[in-house]
Design an enzyme around this catalytic site. Sequence first.
Site, PDB file in Angstrom:
ATOM      1  N   ASP A  66     -21.792 -26.993  43.817  1.00 24.51           N
ATOM      2  CA  ASP A  66     -20.719 -27.152  43.751  1.00 24.51           C
ATOM      3  C   ASP A  66     -20.253 -25.815  42.955  1.00 24.51           C
ATOM      4  O   ASP A  66     -20.554 -25.537  41.927  1.00 24.51           O
ATOM      5  CB  ASP A  66     -19.657 -27.707  43.552  1.00 24.51           C
ATOM      6  CG  ASP A  66     -20.142 -28.616  42.233  1.00 24.51           C
ATOM      7  OD1 ASP A  66     -19.569 -28.451  41.366  1.00 24.51           O
ATOM      8  OD2 ASP A  66     -21.197 -29.656  41.821  1.00 24.51           O
ATOM      9  N   GLU A 157     -11.703 -36.984  35.891  1.00 28.49           N
ATOM     10  CA  GLU A 157     -13.521 -37.298  34.767  1.00 28.49           C
ATOM     11  C   GLU A 157     -12.193 -36.883  33.837  1.00 28.49           C
ATOM     12  O   GLU A 157     -11.313 -37.200  33.822  1.00 28.49           O
ATOM     13  CB  GLU A 157     -13.951 -35.942  34.748  1.00 28.49           C
ATOM     14  CG  GLU A 157     -13.332 -34.218  35.313  1.00 28.49           C
ATOM     15  CD  GLU A 157     -14.434 -33.308  35.323  1.00 28.49           C
ATOM     16  OE1 GLU A 157     -14.989 -33.025  34.247  1.00 28.49           O
ATOM     17  OE2 GLU A 157     -14.849 -32.971  36.596  1.00 28.49           O
TER      18      GLU A 157
END
Length: 266
Positions: A66, A157
């Site tokens: 990613d 997150e």
Amino acid sequence: MRVNRLSLLPLAAAVLLVAGQAPATAADIYADAEDHYAGSQIAKVEGVDAVPGVLYATDDQQLGHDVSGHQGPVDWSGAARTGAKFVYVKATEGTGFVNPQFAQQYNGSYDAGLIRGAYHFARPDISDGASQARYFLAHGGGWSADGRTLPGALDAEYNPYGETCYGKDAGGMVRWLSDFSETYRAATGRYPTIYTSTSWWKRCTANNGGFGGNPLWIARYNTFVGELPAGWSIHTIWQFADRGSLPGDQNWFNGPADRLHALALG
């Protein structure tokens, strides 16, 4: 009669002026957003342990990665030669930031033959989940049944700007995540992938088990996946390292190539 000019200002602005501060700008709200990527805060909070070796490179797992604006322009033909089969690219954050490298990364990976998808860095402190899903969809986060596009992903997150859970209790966070997920599903027919760590999920959602219909992209920088959040009995993608042979973070898709294609195809 003498008019108090402060009384003509909105209360919040008046407070800021009295304190000698300027109102917050978009630049303040998204300060360093280009350096916020999937796992940037997880690595800081949870740490990075040993990285899996080649024993994990089998026909039952597909290597991927990613990337975000943090990486700059990516050499996609080089990533493909190194073995990348898929990639998630950061598209947006909140409702005011778009990855300036998105076009090069998202279109370049496709042109190099990778299966690719876009992800959104969640900012529950700024606006509601539905608004952020719509912003994501409007700036590259859509999905098409071409067999080469993964469902969009939601990066949930630790808050890089302040309080870990963005000032929300567990119930409020679950509602925010659900609003994003359902808005995305209504627009695309797909549930978004959820990227998170088990520790953050436990802390900020009280380990809510209601998102099992969303593919799970789990972050854990170690030689094993470990405990999954409640609601998931299996992970779809494992982000196992924050660096490696591919640009950005390193990931394994949990399954053979035909299952990766099936996830993209829907």
